[in-house]
Design a protein around this motif. Structure first.
Motif, PDB file in Angstrom:
ATOM      1  N   UNK A 157       4.571 -20.154   0.701  1.00  0.00           N
ATOM      2  CA  UNK A 157       4.656 -21.291  -0.224  1.00  0.00           C
ATOM      3  C   UNK A 157       6.089 -21.827  -0.332  1.00  0.00           C
ATOM      4  N   UNK A 158       6.834 -21.773   0.772  1.00  0.00           N
ATOM      5  CA  UNK A 158       8.165 -22.337   0.793  1.00  0.00           C
ATOM      6  C   UNK A 158       9.249 -21.457   0.197  1.00  0.00           C
ATOM      7  N   UNK A 159       8.907 -20.233  -0.165  1.00  0.00           N
ATOM      8  CA  UNK A 159       9.908 -19.319  -0.731  1.00  0.00           C
ATOM      9  C   UNK A 159      10.740 -18.659   0.367  1.00  0.00           C
ATOM     10  N   UNK A 160      11.856 -18.083  -0.023  1.00  0.00           N
ATOM     11  CA  UNK A 160      12.718 -17.367   0.917  1.00  0.00           C
ATOM     12  C   UNK A 160      12.180 -15.960   1.144  1.00  0.00           C
ATOM     13  N   UNK A 161      12.202 -15.508   2.404  1.00  0.00           N
ATOM     14  CA  UNK A 161      11.824 -14.122   2.691  1.00  0.00           C
ATOM     15  C   UNK A 161      12.846 -13.175   2.054  1.00  0.00           C
ATOM     16  N   UNK A 162      12.351 -12.124   1.436  1.00  0.00           N
ATOM     17  CA  UNK A 162      13.264 -11.156   0.816  1.00  0.00           C
ATOM     18  C   UNK A 162      12.916  -9.754   1.281  1.00  0.00           C
ATOM     19  N   UNK A 163      13.872  -8.850   1.151  1.00  0.00           N
ATOM     20  CA  UNK A 163      13.662  -7.482   1.595  1.00  0.00           C
ATOM     21  C   UNK A 163      12.885  -6.698   0.546  1.00  0.00           C
ATOM     22  N   UNK A 164      12.398  -5.539   0.959  1.00  0.00           N
ATOM     23  CA  UNK A 164      11.701  -4.659   0.016  1.00  0.00           C
ATOM     24  C   UNK A 164      12.636  -4.207  -1.101  1.00  0.00           C
ATOM     25  N   UNK A 165      13.903  -3.996  -0.775  1.00  0.00           N
ATOM     26  CA  UNK A 165      14.879  -3.598  -1.813  1.00  0.00           C
ATOM     27  C   UNK A 165      15.025  -4.693  -2.869  1.00  0.00           C
ATOM     28  N   UNK A 211       7.193  -0.548  -3.307  1.00  0.00           N
ATOM     29  CA  UNK A 211       6.971  -1.883  -2.751  1.00  0.00           C
ATOM     30  C   UNK A 211       6.336  -1.773  -1.371  1.00  0.00           C
ATOM     31  N   UNK A 212       6.837  -0.854  -0.557  1.00  0.00           N
ATOM     32  CA  UNK A 212       6.322  -0.662   0.793  1.00  0.00           C
ATOM     33  C   UNK A 212       4.856  -0.258   0.770  1.00  0.00           C
ATOM     34  N   UNK A 213       4.489   0.641  -0.140  1.00  0.00           N
ATOM     35  CA  UNK A 213       3.092   1.091  -0.232  1.00  0.00           C
ATOM     36  C   UNK A 213       2.171  -0.057  -0.634  1.00  0.00           C
ATOM     37  N   UNK A 214       2.629  -0.849  -1.604  1.00  0.00           N
ATOM     38  CA  UNK A 214       1.811  -1.983  -2.057  1.00  0.00           C
ATOM     39  C   UNK A 214       1.658  -2.994  -0.925  1.00  0.00           C
ATOM     40  N   UNK A 215       2.761  -3.252  -0.207  1.00  0.00           N
ATOM     41  CA  UNK A 215       2.717  -4.213   0.903  1.00  0.00           C
ATOM     42  C   UNK A 215       1.739  -3.757   1.982  1.00  0.00           C
ATOM     43  N   UNK A 216       1.792  -2.479   2.349  1.00  0.00           N
ATOM     44  CA  UNK A 216       0.897  -1.959   3.387  1.00  0.00           C
ATOM     45  C   UNK A 216      -0.561  -2.044   2.945  1.00  0.00           C
ATOM     46  N   UNK A 217      -0.821  -1.718   1.684  1.00  0.00           N
ATOM     47  CA  UNK A 217      -2.183  -1.788   1.169  1.00  0.00           C
ATOM     48  C   UNK A 217      -2.696  -3.223   1.190  1.00  0.00           C
ATOM     49  N   UNK A 218      -1.840  -4.164   0.793  1.00  0.00           N
ATOM     50  CA  UNK A 218      -2.234  -5.574   0.771  1.00  0.00           C
ATOM     51  C   UNK A 218      -2.518  -6.085   2.187  1.00  0.00           C
ATOM     52  N   UNK A 219      -1.663  -5.737   3.131  1.00  0.00           N
ATOM     53  CA  UNK A 219      -1.862  -6.174   4.512  1.00  0.00           C
ATOM     54  C   UNK A 219      -3.133  -5.574   5.099  1.00  0.00           C
TER      55      UNK A 219
END
Length: 211
Positions: free
Chosen positions: A172-180, A193-201
């Motif tokens: 949605x036009x936002x800047x990519x940011x790191x997990x940190x 954050x990493x666990x949530x990201x993997x689950x979502x993907x």
């Protein structure tokens, strides 16, 4: 263009699907015919997105009808309405047709002479065309997949999963940011954050592959 019959109601559609599966051969044949006729409007609607001005719409409708028939024969009514499933089947059939047509056209025309250089040597289209030109058909398919992915994100992810995916991949036009950075903003650890990201993907991949 002929006037199309009105779409089936959900109850009518379910009955014709039942006859197609469990009816006599005559009932199944008539049910398929009715399902095709009552969804022909859908075929024409989709065809108009892919047909160019110099191509015969009747050819495209014929190809679209093949996709519709495939959809009718393989449809699982437990997964929703036929029209939703049929749209994907019709578009897939049209895309395969366009790829084949494009390949055939390219094989014929790329080596035809289109002029001469200053020394009088023939110039062929293959000599001047950019090899990295965008593939229009693939771009159309990619655009459709992107739209579908955004729909899946909204429909299947929790609010936190959606928030993390949007920030992580700059949607949605936002800047990519790191997990940190995400962890700092949300007040959680990077590993969480990493666990949530993997689950979502994983959720998105599963839903996407289901069609």
């Amino acid at each position: 263009m002929e006037t199309f019959q009105k779409p089936l109601t959900q109850e009518e559609e379910a009955e014709y699907i039942r006859l197609l599966r469990d009816g006599s051969p005559e009932e199944a044949e008539q049910a398929q015919k009715t399902l095709v006729e009552r969804n022909l409007r859908l075929v024409v609607h989709i065809v108009k997105k892919y047909q160019s001005a110099d191509e015969d719409i009747e050819d495209f409708i014929s190809i679209g009808c093949i996709g519709l028939i495939k959809a009718i024969r393989t449809f699982d009514e437990k997964k929703g309405r036929l029209a939703t499933y049929a749209c994907r089947c019709i578009e897939n059939e049209l895309l395969m047709f366009l790829r084949g047509k494009k390949k055939s056209s390219r094989e014929v025309s790329l080596f035809e002479p289109i002029g001469q250089d200053k020394e009088g040597n023939e110039i062929h289209l293959v000599d001047v065309i950019e090899q990295n030109q965008p593939d229009i058909v693939e771009n159309m398919e990619l655009t459709g997949n992107i739209k579908r992915l955004f729909t899946l994100i909204d429909a299947n992810l929790t609010e936190r999963e959606r928030q993390i995916i949007i920030m992580r991949y700059g949607l949605y036009g936002n800047r990519e940011v790191t997990q940190n950075e995400i962890g700092e903003k949300l007040g959680i650890s990077r590993s969480y954050v990493s666990r949530i990201e993997k689950k979502a993907l994983s959720k998105l991949r599963e839903k996407f592959e289901q069609g």
